[in-house]
Every structure is written in structure tokens, then in C-alpha cells.
Design an enzyme around this catalytic site. Structure first.
Site, PDB file in Angstrom:
ATOM      1  N   ASN A   1      -4.103   2.290  -1.712  1.00  0.00           N
ATOM      2  CA  ASN A   1      -3.706   3.805  -0.475  1.00  0.00           C
ATOM      3  C   ASN A   1      -4.557   4.664  -1.340  1.00  0.00           C
ATOM      4  OD1 ASN A   1      -3.472   6.323   0.301  1.00  0.00           O
ATOM      5  ND2 ASN A   1      -1.152   6.326   0.007  1.00  0.00           N
TER       6      ASN A   1
ATOM      7  N   LYS B   1      -5.510   7.258  -1.754  1.00  0.00           N
ATOM      8  CA  LYS B   1      -4.119   9.288  -1.608  1.00  0.00           C
ATOM      9  C   LYS B   1      -5.996   9.722  -1.911  1.00  0.00           C
ATOM     10  CE  LYS B   1      -0.135   7.874  -3.215  1.00  0.00           C
ATOM     11  NZ  LYS B   1       0.682   8.220  -3.460  1.00  0.00           N
TER      12      LYS B   1
ATOM     13  N   GLU C   1       8.560   2.905   2.113  1.00  0.00           N
ATOM     14  CA  GLU C   1       8.591   3.261   1.348  1.00  0.00           C
ATOM     15  C   GLU C   1       9.644   4.488   1.131  1.00  0.00           C
ATOM     16  OE1 GLU C   1       3.599   3.519  -0.194  1.00  0.00           O
ATOM     17  OE2 GLU C   1       4.107   5.062   1.428  1.00  0.00           O
TER      18      GLU C   1
ATOM     19  N   GLY D   1       4.933   7.127  -6.795  1.00  0.00           N
ATOM     20  CA  GLY D   1       4.479   7.563  -8.274  1.00  0.00           C
ATOM     21  C   GLY D   1       5.117   8.026  -9.155  1.00  0.00           C
TER      22      GLY D   1
ATOM     23  N   SER E   1       5.298   2.722  -7.030  1.00  0.00           N
ATOM     24  CA  SER E   1       5.435   2.123  -8.004  1.00  0.00           C
ATOM     25  C   SER E   1       4.935   0.883  -8.125  1.00  0.00           C
ATOM     26  CB  SER E   1       6.933   2.548  -8.488  1.00  0.00           C
ATOM     27  OG  SER E   1       6.671   3.760  -9.115  1.00  0.00           O
TER      28      SER E   1
HETATM   29  P1  PGA Z   1       2.585   4.125  -5.631  1.00  0.00           P
HETATM   30  O1  PGA Z   1       2.632   5.598  -3.982  1.00  0.00           O
HETATM   31  O2  PGA Z   1       2.165   2.655  -5.667  1.00  0.00           O
HETATM   32  O3  PGA Z   1       1.396   5.030  -6.067  1.00  0.00           O
HETATM   33  O4  PGA Z   1       4.066   5.113  -6.238  1.00  0.00           O
HETATM   34  C1  PGA Z   1       2.935   4.848  -2.880  1.00  0.00           C
HETATM   35  C2  PGA Z   1       2.015   5.125  -1.988  1.00  0.00           C
HETATM   36  O5  PGA Z   1       2.594   6.423  -2.184  1.00  0.00           O
HETATM   37  O6  PGA Z   1       1.896   4.704  -1.168  1.00  0.00           O
END
Ligand code: PGA
Length: 250
Positions: free
Chosen positions: A8, A10, A162, A168, A207
């Protein structure tokens, strides 16, 4: 089928050139690794360009609207995504739930709209805090997100667990706690839709990085991972892909 890895991206990266560079790097890294299904979900505006690159990478989107066309300024429809060759769409991501105020009803309409276009919805659920009763939060998100669907529909979707506090933050869940949640989800789907344990696929996200990925891939109940931050860091994501591949082949 091996582990499913959903990247992802983002709202990253900031230029098409960088997106192309990342995509090519991951595409090269996948050569010969057919046990990994890598689904990259870039920002909408890069999808058309990336869809023209011949690769083993499957394209996903990070969201879609519930209508196929009409007066919805700024939105992208599931039909548009399908017409670009997109196969998967993340729906109900916590950033959309909590920052963009999407509620369960909207997410449910999106899941149904995606299914109508034969897109595979990746329905994200997760609690904001793991306090007493957090299981009810997850079950409610499932009830709302899957409302009106039948067993046949549920077979087609993917669920991504999640925990919001893990996204994050650098604080991934403990794999044994994720397993508990996966069993909870399976129990709910079995009692409500008579689903077998193996469907739908259930991913973990929050994460994931090259240091903790092995702890998650070695769990048979975790069908794959949804990876944010680490998936736009070229070197880190290459490490993650290589670790998953090594583990699948050991
Ligand atoms: P992250 O995000 O791996 O940066 O924690 C995961 C997500 O939001 O799908």
C-alpha cells in the site's frame, strides 16, 4: 498459493519517475519467485502508466467509489479501475475510516460495487486501541462491511487485519495476538456464513519490516501481509520480499 503481499503505497512517491523506478525494482526482484503474489496499490494517477509495464506484479487500488459514474467530484469508480486492469482494491483502510470519516455503510457499498466489477475487495478492519471489548469493534466492522453479502461473495474477498495502533508506529502486533484475531474472524465467518477456515484469506498489516516479517510469514494462519511504509523504501522492501521468498522455500 504462496503468501499474498499487498504493498500500500498510500500518497507516495511524489513523482511518476520514482513510482516507475520502484515498480521496476520490485518487478526484477520477483523474477523466479512465483510463490509470492505481489499486489501493488499505487496512487490512482500512476496506475495507467504502471499497468503498461509487463511484469508479474498485480495492480490494486487503495480505494474506490460505490458508483460506476456520475457527479462525485474527485472520486474514482470501480469500473474505471477494472478498465485499467486493476484486480484488487483496498476498502475500509483505517486512514479512510478515521481521517476521511468513512463509515461502515459506505464501506459496505464499496465492497458490493467492487464485487460487481469483479474486483477483489481487500476489506481492512482494525481496532484503535486493544482494550477490553476490542473484539466487538472488529466483529462490528465485519458485520457492517459484509452486510448483504452471501457465502459466494465472501469467498472472493480478502480480509486485512490492521490494528490501527500498529500502523506506521513501528509497533507491530505480536504474531500470537494476530493469530487470536484471525481465529476470531474465522469463527465469526463460520457461524454467520458457514465459511470454511481457509476462506477468505486473512492478511496482517501494521509496521511490517525486514526485522519482523519472518515472525508473521512462518504462521500458517496468516495468509499474507499488507505493507505500507516499508513498501516505498526500495532497499527495505527488497529485503522483505527476499525474506518471504527464502522462508517459503526453506
Ligand atoms: P505500515 O502501514 O506498514 O506503514 O504500518 C500498513 C497499512 O497502513 O496498510
Amino acid at each position: 498459493m504462496g503468501k499474498i503481499v499487498v504493498a500500500n503505497w498510500k500518497m507516495n512517491p511524489q513523482t511518476l519517475k520514482e513510482a516507475e523506478f520502484l515498480f521496476h525494482s520490485f518487478c526484477d526482484a520477483l523474477i523466479g519467485k512465483n510463490k509470492i503474489s505481489l499486489i501493488i496499490c499505487p496512487p490512482f494517477i500512476y496506475i495507467d502508466f504502471l499497468s503498461k509495464i509487463k511484469s508479474n506484479i498485480i495492480l490494486g487500488a487503495q480505494d474506490c467509489h460505490w458508483e460506476n459514474s456520475g457527479s462525485f467530484t474527485g472520486e474514482i469508480s470501480p469500473l474505471m479501475l477494472k478498465n485499467l486492469g486493476v484486480k484488487y482494491v483496498i476498502l475500509g483502510h483505517s486512514e479512510r475510516r478515521w481521517i476521511m470519516n468513512e463509515d461502515g455503510k459506505m464501506i459496505n457499498k464499496k465492497v458490493k460495487a467492487a464485487l460487481r466489477q469483479n474486483l477483489i475487495p481487500i476489506l481492512a478492519i482494525g481496532e484503535r486501541v486493544r482494550n477490553i471489548g476490542y473484539e466487538n469493534v472488529l466483529i462490528n466492522q465485519l458485520i457492517e462491511g459484509l452486510e448483504g453479502l452471501n457465502k459466494n461473495d465472501i469467498e472472493k474477498i480478502i480480509i486485512a487485519y490492521e490494528p490501527v495502533w500498529a500502523i506506521g508506529s513501528g509497533l507491530a502486533d505480536k504474531p500470537q495476538d494476530t493469530i487470536k484475531v484471525i481465529k476470531l474472524i474465522q469463527g465469526f465467518l463460520n457461524s454467520k456464513f458457514k465459511m470454511k477456515k481457509s476462506t477468505p484469506k486473512i492478511l496482517y498489516g501494521g509496521s511490517i519490516n525486514s526485522e519482523n516479517v519472518v515472525d508473521f510469514v512462518k504462521e500458517p494462519l496468516i495468509d499474507g501481509l499488507l505493507i505500507g511504509g516499508a513498501s516505498v523504501d526500495k532497499e527495505e522492501f527488497l529485503r522483505v520480499i527476499n525474506i518471504i521468498f527464502k522462508y517459503e522455500n526453506h
